[in-house]
Design an enzyme around this catalytic site. Structure first.
Site, mmCIF file in Angstrom:
data_model
loop_
_atom_site.group_PDB
_atom_site.id
_atom_site.type_symbol
_atom_site.label_atom_id
_atom_site.label_comp_id
_atom_site.label_asym_id
_atom_site.label_seq_id
_atom_site.Cartn_x
_atom_site.Cartn_y
_atom_site.Cartn_z
ATOM 1 N N ILE A 132 58.323 -86.069 -19.480
ATOM 2 C CA ILE A 132 58.436 -85.553 -18.116
ATOM 3 C C ILE A 132 59.761 -85.951 -17.474
ATOM 4 O O ILE A 132 60.400 -85.168 -16.788
ATOM 5 C CB ILE A 132 57.270 -86.073 -17.235
ATOM 6 C CG1 ILE A 132 55.916 -85.713 -17.860
ATOM 7 C CG2 ILE A 132 57.377 -85.579 -15.809
ATOM 8 C CD1 ILE A 132 55.651 -84.225 -17.993
ATOM 9 N N GLU B 109 49.102 -90.491 -18.327
ATOM 10 C CA GLU B 109 50.475 -90.555 -17.826
ATOM 11 C C GLU B 109 50.985 -91.951 -18.136
ATOM 12 O O GLU B 109 50.401 -92.940 -17.696
ATOM 13 C CB GLU B 109 50.502 -90.283 -16.329
ATOM 14 C CG GLU B 109 50.026 -88.886 -15.982
ATOM 15 C CD GLU B 109 49.834 -88.675 -14.481
ATOM 16 O OE1 GLU B 109 49.971 -89.648 -13.709
ATOM 17 O OE2 GLU B 109 49.543 -87.535 -14.100
ATOM 18 N N GLU C 83 70.258 -113.208 -17.661
ATOM 19 C CA GLU C 83 69.671 -112.973 -16.337
ATOM 20 C C GLU C 83 69.674 -114.240 -15.484
ATOM 21 O O GLU C 83 69.946 -114.187 -14.292
ATOM 22 C CB GLU C 83 68.246 -112.421 -16.469
ATOM 23 C CG GLU C 83 68.179 -110.986 -16.921
ATOM 24 C CD GLU C 83 68.750 -109.988 -15.920
ATOM 25 O OE1 GLU C 83 68.850 -110.293 -14.707
ATOM 26 O OE2 GLU C 83 69.094 -108.876 -16.351
ATOM 27 N N GLU D 65 71.812 -114.088 -11.970
ATOM 28 C CA GLU D 65 71.112 -114.133 -10.691
ATOM 29 C C GLU D 65 71.214 -115.472 -9.978
ATOM 30 O O GLU D 65 71.167 -115.515 -8.750
ATOM 31 C CB GLU D 65 69.640 -113.748 -10.882
ATOM 32 C CG GLU D 65 69.469 -112.306 -11.283
ATOM 33 C CD GLU D 65 68.032 -111.832 -11.245
ATOM 34 O OE1 GLU D 65 67.125 -112.614 -10.908
ATOM 35 O OE2 GLU D 65 67.821 -110.644 -11.563
ATOM 36 N N GLU E 53 76.386 -104.999 -9.679
ATOM 37 C CA GLU E 53 77.011 -104.495 -8.444
ATOM 38 C C GLU E 53 76.006 -103.944 -7.434
ATOM 39 O O GLU E 53 76.305 -103.864 -6.250
ATOM 40 C CB GLU E 53 78.072 -103.449 -8.763
ATOM 41 C CG GLU E 53 77.524 -102.180 -9.388
ATOM 42 C CD GLU E 53 78.606 -101.164 -9.730
ATOM 43 O OE1 GLU E 53 78.306 -99.962 -9.663
ATOM 44 O OE2 GLU E 53 79.727 -101.579 -10.066
#
Length: 181
Positions: free
Chosen positions: A14, A38, A92, A96, A138
């Site tokens: 989809i 789904e 990460e 962060e 960014e």
């Protein structure tokens, strides 16, 4: 064969995005009837439970557009294509928080929303932090917090911490023998 298994008969893509893909799968149920599912496809993610030498948990506060509010979380991020989760966790953490480490302990992995998504988060912990500088993406804006385990638990209670990965990490830390006692 698993008596609960659903056989995929047809898959229709989809949407294909930068972070997720969405597909609809037509499945044959264990009773032979047909249904559709789904499914959000996600490359997986990592999260890090960083503990300072003073025993404080390093958290990030950031606005989450999907929620329409700011929440507090442990550092985390999406796995890049073919990236090793350990390397992703170190990346990460530094991006962060600015903290670096050469010691990340794998704790466990868990699915975030198994009813409709295949995202798997790998949770790591470290108490060997070295301060550096942040290098955020960014489009990423956040504040750093350093809190005690008791303060983090209160943040879960008042829903300042309102996401599963962080609550799960705090629960793990509370259950860890001797921490905070």
């Amino acid at each position: 064969m698993n008596h609960l298994y659903e056989k995929t008969v047809k898959t229709t893509e989809i949407f294909k995005g930068k972070v997720i893909d969405l597909e609809v799968q037509e499945v044959e149920l264990p009773n032979g009837k047909m249904s559709s599912r789904e499914i959000v496809k996600h490359p997986g993610a990592v999260a890090v439970l960083p503990i300072t030498k003073e025993g404080k948990i390093v958290l990030v506060r950031q606005y989450r557009k999907a929620l329409g509010k700011t929440i507090v979380e442990i550092p985390a991020g999406k796995l890049e294509k073919e990236e090793n989760p350990l390397d992703s966790a170190a990346r990460e953490l530094e991006e962060e928080t600015g903290y670096k480490t050469d010691k990340l302990d794998f704790l466990l992995s868990f699915y975030t929303s198994p009813g409709f998504a295949d995202e798997l988060i790998y949770l790591y912990m470290t108490d060997k932090l070295e301060k550096g500088t942040t290098n955020m993406d960014e489009d990423e804006f956040l504040d750093l917090l350093e809190v005690s385990l008791e303060e983090a638990e209160q943040m879960v209670k008042d829903q300042t911490i309102h996401d599963a990965k962080t609550a799960y990490a705090i629960l793990y830390l509370r259950m860890k023998a001797g921490f905070g006692s």
